[in-house]
Design a protein around this motif. Structure first.
Motif, PDB file in Angstrom:
ATOM      1  N   GLY A 109     -32.242  89.468  85.952  1.00  0.00           N
ATOM      2  CA  GLY A 109     -32.494  90.753  86.593  1.00  0.00           C
ATOM      3  C   GLY A 109     -31.225  91.367  87.160  1.00  0.00           C
ATOM      4  O   GLY A 109     -30.985  92.568  87.016  1.00  0.00           O
ATOM      5  N   ARG A 110     -30.416  90.544  87.804  1.00  0.00           N
ATOM      6  CA  ARG A 110     -29.153  91.044  88.364  1.00  0.00           C
ATOM      7  C   ARG A 110     -28.223  91.523  87.259  1.00  0.00           C
ATOM      8  O   ARG A 110     -27.535  92.535  87.403  1.00  0.00           O
ATOM      9  CB  ARG A 110     -28.488  89.936  89.170  1.00  0.00           C
ATOM     10  N   GLY A 165     -31.197  96.267  94.987  1.00  0.00           N
ATOM     11  CA  GLY A 165     -30.918  97.571  94.409  1.00  0.00           C
ATOM     12  C   GLY A 165     -31.078  97.680  92.908  1.00  0.00           C
ATOM     13  O   GLY A 165     -30.644  98.675  92.313  1.00  0.00           O
ATOM     14  N   VAL A 166     -31.699  96.691  92.276  1.00  0.00           N
ATOM     15  CA  VAL A 166     -31.954  96.792  90.834  1.00  0.00           C
ATOM     16  C   VAL A 166     -32.998  97.894  90.620  1.00  0.00           C
ATOM     17  O   VAL A 166     -34.073  97.860  91.222  1.00  0.00           O
ATOM     18  CB  VAL A 166     -32.461  95.454  90.264  1.00  0.00           C
ATOM     19  N   PRO A 167     -32.707  98.898  89.801  1.00  0.00           N
ATOM     20  CA  PRO A 167     -33.626 100.026  89.658  1.00  0.00           C
ATOM     21  C   PRO A 167     -34.834  99.735  88.776  1.00  0.00           C
ATOM     22  O   PRO A 167     -34.763  98.958  87.835  1.00  0.00           O
ATOM     23  CB  PRO A 167     -32.749 101.115  89.025  1.00  0.00           C
ATOM     24  N   ALA A 194     -39.252  91.176  94.737  1.00  0.00           N
ATOM     25  CA  ALA A 194     -38.804  91.618  96.058  1.00  0.00           C
ATOM     26  C   ALA A 194     -37.294  91.482  96.205  1.00  0.00           C
ATOM     27  O   ALA A 194     -36.621  92.375  96.749  1.00  0.00           O
ATOM     28  CB  ALA A 194     -39.519  90.823  97.145  1.00  0.00           C
ATOM     29  N   ARG A 195     -36.752  90.374  95.712  1.00  0.00           N
ATOM     30  CA  ARG A 195     -35.303  90.132  95.836  1.00  0.00           C
ATOM     31  C   ARG A 195     -34.514  91.155  95.007  1.00  0.00           C
ATOM     32  O   ARG A 195     -33.519  91.709  95.468  1.00  0.00           O
ATOM     33  CB  ARG A 195     -35.001  88.718  95.371  1.00  0.00           C
ATOM     34  N   MET A 200     -40.469 101.778  96.665  1.00  0.00           N
ATOM     35  CA  MET A 200     -39.743 102.268  95.487  1.00  0.00           C
ATOM     36  C   MET A 200     -40.643 103.225  94.709  1.00  0.00           C
ATOM     37  O   MET A 200     -41.822 102.947  94.504  1.00  0.00           O
ATOM     38  CB  MET A 200     -39.341 101.086  94.583  1.00  0.00           C
ATOM     39  N   ALA A 201     -40.109 104.351  94.284  1.00  0.00           N
ATOM     40  CA  ALA A 201     -40.895 105.332  93.550  1.00  0.00           C
ATOM     41  C   ALA A 201     -41.319 104.773  92.201  1.00  0.00           C
ATOM     42  O   ALA A 201     -40.542 104.108  91.517  1.00  0.00           O
ATOM     43  CB  ALA A 201     -40.075 106.605  93.355  1.00  0.00           C
TER      44      ALA A 201
END
Length: 205
Positions: free
Chosen positions: A25-26, A56-58, A50-51, A1-2
């Motif tokens: 987080g979700r 796809g959480v930014p 990691a999860r 991830m950037a």
């Protein structure tokens, strides 16, 4: 991830349960937060990071990062940044070498300049609420206008726009973003709705 420097509201997840951290987080994905920080006081913090990254959480990263080992765990989990409550040259160096955005804790102008001089991308002024709040940020940035500051500690949602207007690039919010009963129930939608309402005040879009 950037790696991306957190901006706006930096959501700080500090829970006693990995499942609770995942629920939060979700829920925060798709809200107005600029980044999601999972502190290393959360059980299996690297696994939570990691999860969330996989789902796809930014802009997810690690917080309360105090050791080089934790920096490596965050990087291996796909996190994009590390935030610390203090400045440790080895932690800063390890984060930079891993390609992460590094935000160590600092308080005085000397500490802020030293942190950035080590290669940090920003300095986290902590605990801001105990040392003068918005006025302190203005005072520090007057001679150091080019230094990105993240503020943390004792910030109410309605104060966030003031901190950003004073020149901070991001302000940390934690438990103010959710209700414990919604998190315990695992109700992602309820957590999201509550966070959206708080962010209407803290980071109006």
């Amino acid at each position: 991830m950037a790696a991306t420097l957190p901006r706006g509201v930096l959501a700080v997840i500090r829970t006693t349960s990995a499942e609770h951290a995942l629920t939060i987080g979700r829920a925060l994905a798709g809200t107005g937060v600029g980044a999601v920080e999972v502190t290393f006081t959360v059980p299996d913090a690297a696994g939570v990071i990691a999860r969330l990254v996989k789902e796809g959480v930014p802009n997810v990263g690690g917080g309360t990062v105090r050791t080089v080992g934790q920096v490596r765990e965050c990087a291996e989990a796909g996190g994009g940044f590390v935030v610390s409550p203090h400045t440790d040259a080895e932690v800063v160096r390890a984060g930079v070498e891993a390609g992460l955005v590094v935000v160590p804790g600092a308080l005085t102008p000397s500490e802020v300049v030293a942190a950035v001089g080590m290669g940090a991308h920003a300095a986290k002024v902590f605990p801001i609420g105990a040392v003068g709040g918005v006025g302190y940020v203005r005072s520090v940035l007057e001679p150091l206008p080019d230094v990105p500051l993240v503020v943390s500690g004792g910030i109410a949602p309605e104060e966030v726009p003031e901190y950003l207007a004073a020149g901070a690039v991001a302000a940390c919010l934690g438990k103010a973003l959710w209700r414990e009963e919604d998190v315990v129930a695992g109700d992602v939608e309820a957590v999201r709705r509550y966070a959206d309402a708080v962010l209407d005040v803290a980071a109006p879009r």
